[in-house]
Every structure is written in structure tokens, then in C-alpha cells.
Scaffold this motif. Structure first.
Motif, PDB file in Angstrom:
ATOM      1  N   ILE A   1       0.833  -1.207   0.000  1.00  0.00           N
ATOM      2  CA  ILE A   1       0.000   0.000   0.000  1.00  0.00           C
ATOM      3  C   ILE A   1       0.868   1.259   0.000  1.00  0.00           C
ATOM      4  O   ILE A   1       0.576   2.238  -0.693  1.00  0.00           O
ATOM      5  CB  ILE A   1      -0.953  -0.017   1.210  1.00  0.00           C
ATOM      6  N   VAL A   2       1.962   1.245   0.791  1.00  0.00           N
ATOM      7  CA  VAL A   2       2.867   2.397   0.833  1.00  0.00           C
ATOM      8  C   VAL A   2       3.449   2.659  -0.546  1.00  0.00           C
ATOM      9  O   VAL A   2       3.466   3.803  -1.030  1.00  0.00           O
ATOM     10  CB  VAL A   2       3.984   2.156   1.866  1.00  0.00           C
ATOM     11  N   THR A   3       3.917   1.601  -1.198  1.00  0.00           N
ATOM     12  CA  THR A   3       4.478   1.766  -2.546  1.00  0.00           C
ATOM     13  C   THR A   3       3.410   2.194  -3.536  1.00  0.00           C
ATOM     14  O   THR A   3       3.667   3.009  -4.432  1.00  0.00           O
ATOM     15  CB  THR A   3       5.131   0.450  -3.004  1.00  0.00           C
ATOM     16  N   PHE A   4       2.217   1.655  -3.391  1.00  0.00           N
ATOM     17  CA  PHE A   4       1.100   2.024  -4.261  1.00  0.00           C
ATOM     18  C   PHE A   4       0.872   3.536  -4.221  1.00  0.00           C
ATOM     19  O   PHE A   4       0.761   4.196  -5.265  1.00  0.00           O
ATOM     20  CB  PHE A   4      -0.149   1.269  -3.808  1.00  0.00           C
ATOM     21  N   ASN A   5       0.813   4.092  -3.034  1.00  0.00           N
ATOM     22  CA  ASN A   5       0.580   5.537  -2.899  1.00  0.00           C
ATOM     23  C   ASN A   5       1.762   6.352  -3.407  1.00  0.00           C
ATOM     24  O   ASN A   5       1.582   7.419  -4.004  1.00  0.00           O
ATOM     25  CB  ASN A   5       0.292   5.888  -1.441  1.00  0.00           C
TER      26      ASN A   5
ATOM     27  N   ALA B   1      12.227  -6.085  -2.571  1.00  0.00           N
ATOM     28  CA  ALA B   1      12.135  -5.581  -3.947  1.00  0.00           C
ATOM     29  C   ALA B   1      10.848  -6.058  -4.620  1.00  0.00           C
ATOM     30  O   ALA B   1      10.207  -5.309  -5.372  1.00  0.00           O
ATOM     31  CB  ALA B   1      13.350  -6.039  -4.748  1.00  0.00           C
ATOM     32  N   PHE B   2      10.454  -7.301  -4.340  1.00  0.00           N
ATOM     33  CA  PHE B   2       9.205  -7.819  -4.913  1.00  0.00           C
ATOM     34  C   PHE B   2       8.003  -7.044  -4.395  1.00  0.00           C
ATOM     35  O   PHE B   2       7.076  -6.725  -5.161  1.00  0.00           O
ATOM     36  CB  PHE B   2       9.059  -9.296  -4.572  1.00  0.00           C
ATOM     37  N   LEU B   3       7.993  -6.724  -3.101  1.00  0.00           N
ATOM     38  CA  LEU B   3       6.881  -5.939  -2.550  1.00  0.00           C
ATOM     39  C   LEU B   3       6.818  -4.566  -3.214  1.00  0.00           C
ATOM     40  O   LEU B   3       5.726  -4.068  -3.532  1.00  0.00           O
ATOM     41  CB  LEU B   3       7.043  -5.785  -1.042  1.00  0.00           C
ATOM     42  N   GLY B   4       7.986  -3.949  -3.418  1.00  0.00           N
ATOM     43  CA  GLY B   4       7.998  -2.661  -4.098  1.00  0.00           C
ATOM     44  C   GLY B   4       7.500  -2.762  -5.524  1.00  0.00           C
ATOM     45  O   GLY B   4       6.727  -1.909  -5.992  1.00  0.00           O
ATOM     46  N   TRP B   5       7.930  -3.815  -6.231  1.00  0.00           N
ATOM     47  CA  TRP B   5       7.462  -4.010  -7.610  1.00  0.00           C
ATOM     48  C   TRP B   5       5.956  -4.255  -7.643  1.00  0.00           C
ATOM     49  O   TRP B   5       5.254  -3.731  -8.519  1.00  0.00           O
ATOM     50  CB  TRP B   5       8.192  -5.192  -8.237  1.00  0.00           C
ATOM     51  N   LEU B   6       5.451  -5.062  -6.692  1.00  0.00           N
ATOM     52  CA  LEU B   6       4.019  -5.382  -6.674  1.00  0.00           C
ATOM     53  C   LEU B   6       3.192  -4.127  -6.436  1.00  0.00           C
ATOM     54  O   LEU B   6       2.165  -3.911  -7.106  1.00  0.00           O
ATOM     55  CB  LEU B   6       3.734  -6.425  -5.592  1.00  0.00           C
ATOM     56  N   GLY B   7       3.611  -3.294  -5.494  1.00  0.00           N
ATOM     57  CA  GLY B   7       2.887  -2.038  -5.264  1.00  0.00           C
ATOM     58  C   GLY B   7       2.914  -1.148  -6.480  1.00  0.00           C
ATOM     59  O   GLY B   7       1.911  -0.510  -6.835  1.00  0.00           O
ATOM     60  N   ALA B   8       4.069  -1.097  -7.169  1.00  0.00           N
ATOM     61  CA  ALA B   8       4.169  -0.290  -8.385  1.00  0.00           C
ATOM     62  C   ALA B   8       3.289  -0.852  -9.492  1.00  0.00           C
ATOM     63  O   ALA B   8       2.623  -0.103 -10.220  1.00  0.00           O
ATOM     64  CB  ALA B   8       5.624  -0.236  -8.842  1.00  0.00           C
ATOM     65  N   GLU B   9       3.259  -2.169  -9.631  1.00  0.00           N
ATOM     66  CA  GLU B   9       2.438  -2.802 -10.662  1.00  0.00           C
ATOM     67  C   GLU B   9       0.964  -2.475 -10.476  1.00  0.00           C
ATOM     68  O   GLU B   9       0.255  -2.106 -11.427  1.00  0.00           O
ATOM     69  CB  GLU B   9       2.665  -4.314 -10.612  1.00  0.00           C
TER      70      GLU B   9
END
Length: 298
Positions: free
Chosen positions: A187-191, A280-288
Motif C-alpha cells: 500500500i505504501v508503494t502504491f501511494n 524488492a518484490f513488494l515494491g514491484w508489486l505495489g508499483a504494478e
């Protein structure tokens, strides 16, 4: 292939530049992700260390195989042959009945044993396994009970079962914590990516007018999220190592009270790589998720 590599290197450079241009925001995001990831990572590491310390303090679990009182030397030799042929056993030793009686007498029971007309103790084998898995203990004990001239098999695996049950419970709790915190970090990366898309809306529109494809536009955002996650993973590793260094002395003092020598160990390189890649995967998933949700409307 060279063009594909060039496009990704270009996207990495763009993402790195965006991270460098906002150092405070990058630092705060990395700290948030790192502190959150350090909780499950530290918990899993703590469980492994507790398991190692418990095994060192409690000793190696054993199986005691007591022979029938009427068993002869040939029967004991047959049991010894079976034990030598089992690859699951680390070692075993034969305890003759006379030696067992002497050990009891030396333990303060000499007056009681002196009144006996004969030695009531049987010959026995004390067996040590290569593993601490309670299921293996139970399986081998069942096999040994069926051997000829074996009167009783006693397992010293009660503490092993309790330890495995506690560790399994702890690992389940760590997995649940990692899942919840991982969801929060997505969620943090999403925002973060959503704000990036909003601030670059005009640039994105111009790029599309010039013929830029959607993968070309999305690629820097994916790398932005991944790099941000990797920074968070490195912060998590640093936090875990700080915790290990801070707890090493108290843990060593605790182990010394049990007569054991134990040193708290930090994450090895496979665990370290796994933490960084997971971040890194969590960051990529939020970005995706953010890119698919917001970039389509630009």
C-alpha cells in the motif's frame, strides 16, 4: 537483447535519479519499509537461534532400548547388528546390566541395591539419532519394539516434541506478521507511485504524443518501486544486525547460566539475499498495482 537491456538500464537510471532528487522522502520510505520488514525477519532469526540454543542446553535426545531379562549375549549381538545397519542413527552404546547396577550404586542407591539377591536390571542400548524430528523418533521406536528380545523402548523426545510445536507456532506467527506487514508495504508503494504518476502527468502525455509505448512509460515506475523496496530491505538487514549485536552479550550470559556456550548468529548470505529480494518484490508489486490503476487514465 541489447535494446532490451538498454531500455532497462535507462529505466533504472531514471528511477535512481528520481530517488536521488527526493532524498528525504526516499530515506523515510526506506526506513518505514525496513523497520516493518525487520520485525518478521528478526522474529524468524530469533526462532532459529532459540532452537539452536535449546538443543545445546537440553542435549541430544536419545532412545533407550532395554533387553529382555532372559536375553543372551547372542541376542544383544543381533540387536547391535541391526543398529549398525541403520543409517538414521548417529551413534549407540551398549550398557551391560552390571555396569548399569554400578552406576545406580554410585548414584547413592548402594544401600538399597545391596539387599537384592540378583541384578534386576536388563542390558540396554542407548541410541542417538542424526535428526531431532519427533516423527522419526516415533517410527524408529515402533520398529525397535518389534525386535526380538526387546522388552521396552523409552524415548527421550518429549522436550523435542514440545520444542518443535513451539517453533511451528512461532513460524506461523512470523508468516502471518510478514503477510500483514507486506500488505501494508504494498500500500505504501502504491501511494508513492500514484503520487509519482500525478506529478509526471504532463510528461507522460507528451511522451505518448511522441509515440512512447505503455511498457516504455511504465518501466521506470516498476524500477522505482523495486529500488525503493531494495533500499528498505537493506535497512531491514541493518536493523536485524544491530539487534543481533545488541543482544549477543545478554544471550551469551543467559546460556552461561545453563552451562552452555552459545553465540547469537545473524542472517547468513542466503537469508540476506532473500530479505532484499522479498522487499524488492513488494515494491514491484505495489508499483504494478498502482501503474495499472492510475496510468491507464492518464
Amino acid at each position: 537483447m541489447s535494446n532490451w537491456l538498454y531500455l532497462h538500464l535507462r529505466a533504472i537510471a531514471q528511477a535512481s535519479g528520481r530517488l536521488a532528487r527526493q532524498p528525504l522522502g526516499t530515506l523515510l520510505s526506506a526506513l518505514v519499509m525496513g523497520i516493518a520488514l525487520s520485525l518478521p525477519a528478526g522474529g524468524y532469526l530469533l526462532l532459529d537461534n532459540v532452537a539452536s540454543m535449546a538443543r545445546g542446553v537440553s542435549g541430544t535426545p536419545e532412545i533407550s532400548v532395554f533387553m529382555d531379562a532372559a536375553a543372551a549375549a547372542e541376542d544383544a549381538a543381533a540387536i547391535e547388528k541391526r543398529l549398525r545397519a541403520d543409517p538414521q542413527l548417529a551413534s549407540f552404546r551398549f550398557v551391560p546390566r552390571d555396569e548399569a547396577l554400578k552406576q545406580l550404586a554410585a548414584g547413592g542407591l548402594g544401600d538399597v541395591l545391596g539387599g537384592l539377591e540378583s541384578n534386576p536390571l536388563p542390558d540396554a542400548f542407548v541410541v542417538t539419532l542424526r535428526t531431532g524430528d519427533p516423527e522419526v523418533f516415533d517410527t524408529l521406536a515402533a520398529q525397535m519394539r518389534a525386535w526380538p528380545k526387546v522388552a521396552h523402548v523409552q524415548l527421550d523426545s518429549g522436550w523435542v516434541k514440545r520444542l518443535h510445536a513451539l517453533l511451528a507456532l512461532g513460524r506461523s506467527a512470523v508468516v502471518m506478521l510478514a503477510a500483514l506487514l507486506g500488505f501494508a508495504l504494498v500500500i505504501v508503494t502504491f501511494n508513492t507511485i500514484r503520487l509519482q504518476i500525478m506529478t509526471q502527468r504532463n510528461e507522460i502525455e507528451v511522451s505518448r504524443l511522441l509515440g512512447a509505448t505503455d511498457p516504455f512509460i511504465r518501466r521506470p515506475f516498476y524500477w522505482f518501486g523495486s529500488l525503493q523496496g531494495m533500499l528498505g530491505g537493506l535497512v531491514a538487514l541493518g536493523a536485524v544486525w544491530l539487534g543481533v549485536m545488541g543482544l549477543s552479550a545478554p544471550v551469551a550470559a543467559l546460556a552461561e547460566t545453563y552451562g552452555a556456550v552459545f553465540a547469537l548468529s545473524g542472517p547468513q548470505w542466503p537469508e540476506s539475499v532473500a530479505i532484499v529480494l522479498f522487499a524488492a518484490f513488494l515494491g514491484w508489486l505495489g508499483a504494478e498495482i498502482s501503474v495499472r490503476r492510475h496510468l491507464a487514465g492518464t
